[in-house]
Design an enzyme around this catalytic site. Structure first.
Site, short mmCIF file in Angstrom:
data_model
loop_
_atom_site.label_atom_id
_atom_site.label_comp_id
_atom_site.label_asym_id
_atom_site.label_seq_id
_atom_site.Cartn_x
_atom_site.Cartn_y
_atom_site.Cartn_z
N SER A 94 0.82 -1.22 0.00
CA SER A 94 0.00 0.00 0.00
C SER A 94 0.85 1.27 0.00
CB SER A 94 -0.93 -0.01 1.21
OG SER A 94 -0.18 -0.13 2.42
N ASP A 270 -2.70 7.25 10.01
CA ASP A 270 -2.78 5.96 10.70
C ASP A 270 -1.45 5.50 11.28
OD1 ASP A 270 -1.40 5.39 8.40
OD2 ASP A 270 -2.89 4.04 7.55
N HIS A 273 1.08 5.12 6.88
CA HIS A 273 1.18 5.73 5.55
C HIS A 273 1.57 7.21 5.66
CE1 HIS A 273 -1.58 2.26 4.95
NE2 HIS A 273 -0.82 2.10 3.87
#
Length: 798
Positions: A94, A270, A273
């Site tokens: 991600s 979070d 990221h």
């Protein structure tokens, strides 16, 4: 006593630290810095790509500054031109997906992050034939290896750019176990040779894992610690390129993302990221690494190879080399002759005997070679600073303190060096030198601090540039009006002094004439002033004193000039046609057109006319004894002086308030040509109406004013960098000390160039008309040759 101490202090400073000793010190500093940087690049390496990928710091909160080089901010059109017909692949988890989206937004800002989270995401720009794919491989495992292997052995076309990175999923799924780390090492060891094989024909980047903000991680991610991430990164760096450590074809480790994340991860949503601004910076770094060598942006010095010498630069190098050797040979011959003919002592009586032949004077040829010898050494420094990859460069970053604090410093120094003027006329020579000096210092601070991004400062600097042009109109009009000297000698002297340095820099630095826009501007305006006053009927003060009607004739000439200016400013087509004719087009084109020249000319189109008109009115008032210019006397009667002084102060402040409230640069630039004269005239009246103010000047500012043109031109390459886009770094890691050292060298060089120009002007532009004509023919031959070689150079480039 205080006054005596003040004067004595200044004398003592000047006694122990002369201009000559300053130049010797500057020369020593240049030699030492050149040796240090040469040694550093030889033993530590000078690959700016490595620096871009691995080191840097934040300027402020959002501007990333790579170590030793400048990063270009790519626009969408530039990114498309660079990546045309290219295929880019991002492989990973991600975090790599985030980088993928930031990268494609550089190509198309309208893209939204709406793809499948745990799947492949394609992107294509059909207009430029660009393909960018994200491939979801969150772990370094057999699946990722198989995908990479398909590009090395299969029939699939290899991507031009491959960006790979993964580790956090391995930590999360296996709960941070040591077995997972061991398996990661095995897997990356099996993938490394494949990546290195791809790196032979493609650009391959391995993105190291960014640190996390452990306090913000969710429970399911608590096992992802910075200690584990460091262990995975250490394994990746140790294994990658192990088989090709000395090979040019190797995987590039993208480690700079770690440094960026260390400063910004606490702003993460979070804890895992990166915030959008940080990943955008990473994407821009990636774009610079690949595209700078292709697009060659002026302000993107990272990853750019040193440009090859052009034909004209090679010829210039040979010329300066021959000048140095020629000067050394002639000076040795003269020195030997002097030793043979100097006074000798009679060995028997001890009496001195006169030499038979007197000491020879310095010949014109020796003086000429001496000037070119010094100029050649100075131009070598210019080239090393802004064309060779020897010294470092950095981007500008504006803060209010970086602009206003130096302004306060120079103001204090200017006041410290206050002296009485030799004459008390309005805009006398000492006062105009002072005016040029402090304006030039403010403009220099404006450029190095990057203050153009702050609109109120930009608008005030525009007034200072206009004031220079105002002085051009005032000074040249006054000379022609009073002296009536329209001879070729005067014209050639002015043109030579204005253009000599710029012509040399155009040759040595491979830049067009219009690049140094201010010199073409003052040159053209000088020729306009000359043409206005020299064409029939020639009206000068001596003639006008005999008949007042001649004053109306001159005003009629000025009105015609104003009409022509107005017409050309609103008729871009007519302006461009005039300056598109050869040979004018060779001088005024920039990037293939004359729009930039039209914009620069239009921005201050009326102020030279205002300077001419002011000179005419002032000289008329002076002739009719309507003003008082005695020492300590107000310019007018007390009542009139007070009223004018009050109006001037109000006008000055009103303009500043308007300029400070500007919201749109384009709209303010439209008004600037008509209103800039308000603040200029207000300053002149404030500076000259009170007699005690008119009777003093700052010798500190006046000293800089005498070399203001050289300071303005030299800053392009030996104070700033990348043609004014960045800052020259001679001493990395110490910004303040670097500015002090580079400024000291820069000022000494500018002063020396001013002296060289003055010396050469006496040789190249003699007063004798027949000799001057021969020199003009030589100059015409020089420019013809320059045009010939330039045409050959352009043909070879195409």
């Amino acid at each position: 006593m205080a006054a005596l101490a003040y004067t004595g202090g200044k004398r003592e400073i000047n006694y122990y630290f002369s201009v000559r000793s300053a130049k010797v010190l500057a020369l020593g500093a240049v030699l030492l810095l050149t040796a240090c940087h040469t040694a550093s690049r030889r033993y530590r390496g000078g690959d700016t790509c490595e620096y871009l990928l691995s080191s840097g710091r934040f300027l402020g909160e959002k501007v990333w500054q790579p170590h030793s080089c400048m990063m270009h901010k790519y626009k969408n059109s530039e990114a498309k031109n660079c990546l045309i017909d290219k295929h880019v692949v991002f492989i990973g988890d991600s975090r790599i997906r985030q980088l993928f989206y930031s990268f494609i937004k550089l190509i198309n800002p309208q893209v939204k992050e709406e793809g499948i989270k745990h799947g492949n995401i394609p992107f294509e720009d059909k207009s430029a034939s660009i393909k960018v794919d994200f491939l979801w491989y969150p772990e370094v495992n057999g699946s990722m290896r198989q995908r990479i292997k398909s590009w090395t052995e299969g029939s699939l076309t290899k991507p031009h750019i491959i960006v790979v990175g993964a580790a956090t999923w391995s930590i999360k799924i296996h709960n941070g176990s040591n077995e997972a780390l061991a398996q990661y090492k095995i897997n990356i060891t099996s993938i490394a040779p494949l990546l290195e094989k791809l790196a032979i024909s493609s650009d391959v980047y391995w993105v190291l894992q960014d640190p996390v903000y452990e306090d913000m991680l969710s429970e399911s991610r608590k096992m992802i610690t910075n200690e584990k991430i460091d262990a995975y990164n250490e394994a990746a760096v140790r294994i990658l390129n192990s088989s090709s450590r000395n090979s040019k074809a190797k995987v590039k480790v993208f480690s700079v993302s770690k440094l960026i994340a260390q400063e910004t991860i606490m702003k993460s949503a979070d804890g895992l990221h990166l915030p959008e601004s940080s990943r955008d910076t990473n994407a821009m770094i990636l774009m610079n690494v690949y595209c700078n060598k292709i697009m060659k942006p002026i302000d993107g010095s990272c990853c750019q190879p040193q440009p090859p010498l052009t034909l004209i630069q090679k010829i210039a190098f040979c010329f300066f080399t021959l000048s140095i050797f020629g000067y050394l040979i002639i000076s040795l011959i003269h020195r030997n002759n002097y030793r043979k003919n100097k006074t000798c002592t009679d060995l028997e009586s001890g009496d001195e005997k006169k030499p038979a032949i007197s000491t020879p004077n310095v010949s014109t040829l020796e003086m000429l070679l001496h000037c070119f010898c010094k100029l050649g050494l100075i131009m070598t420094y210019f080239y090393l600073c802004d064309r060779a990859n020897l010294f470092m460069k950095e981007n500008k970053f504006y803060t209010h303190s970086s602009f206003f604090i130096p302004i306060v410093y120079i103001l204090v120094l200017g006041v410290f060096y206050t002296e009485n003027t030799k004459e008390t006329k309005v805009l006398n020579r000492e006062q105009t030198d002072e005016w040029k000096g402090w304006m030039q210092l403010v403009i220099l601070i404006y450029h190095i601090s990057g203050a153009s991004t702050f609109l109120p400062v930009y608008m005030h600097i525009r007034v200072l540039v206009a004031a220079y042009l105002f002085q051009t109109g005032y000074g040249h009009f006054s000379y022609f009006w009073i002296k009536g000297d329209f001879g070729v000698y005067r014209v050639c002297q002015v043109l030579f002094r204005l253009n000599f340095l710029v012509v040399v820099l155009c040759i040595v630095m491979d830049r067009p004439y219009q690049f140094y826009y201010f010199v073409p501007l003052v040159t053209v305006w000088f020729m306009i002033i000359y043409a206005t006053l020299a064409v029939w009927p020639q009206i000068v003060q001596k003639k006008a004193n005999g008949n007042c009607l001649w004053h109306f004739g001159l005003l009629l000439k000025l009105i015609c000039l104003l009409i022509c200016i107005y017409f050309l400013s609103y008729s871009q087509g007519a302006f461009e046609k005039i300056f598109s004719f050869w040979p004018l087009s060779k001088c005024f084109e920039l990037n293939g057109n004359v729009y930039e020249w039209w914009f620069r000319w239009k921005l201050d189109r009326y102020v030279v006319f205002h300077g001419m008109l002011f000179a005419f009115i002032y000289l008329a008032l002076q002739k009719h004894q309507m003003i008082s210019e005695g020492k300590g006397d107000p310019l007018f009667s007390n009542r009139v002086s007070n009223v004018l002084l009050f109006i001037s102060i109000v006008s000055f402040l009103t303009y500043s308030i308007w300029a400070s409230s500007c919201k749109n640069k384009t709209e303010c630039n439209e008004l600037h040509p008509s209103v800039s004269v308000v603040q200029i005239l207000a300053f002149i009246l404030i500076r000259n109406i009170p007699g005690y103010v008119r009777s003093v000047y700052s010798s500190f500012f006046a000293w800089f004013g005498k070399i203001s043109l050289e300071l303005f031109i030299c800053q392009y390459h030996i104070w700033l960098a990348a043609d004014t886009k960045g800052i020259l770094v001679l001493i990395p890691g110490y910004p303040m000390f670097n500015v002090l050292v580079s400024t000291f060298i820069f000022v000494c060089v500018a002063h020396e160039i001013s002296q060289i120009t003055n010396d050469l002007a006496q040789i190249v532009v003699p007063k004798d008309n027949s000799t001057l004509l021969k020199r003009l023919l030589c100059v015409a031959g020089f420019f013809s040759g320059l045009h010939f070689f330039s045409a050959m150079q352009d043909q070879s480039r195409h």
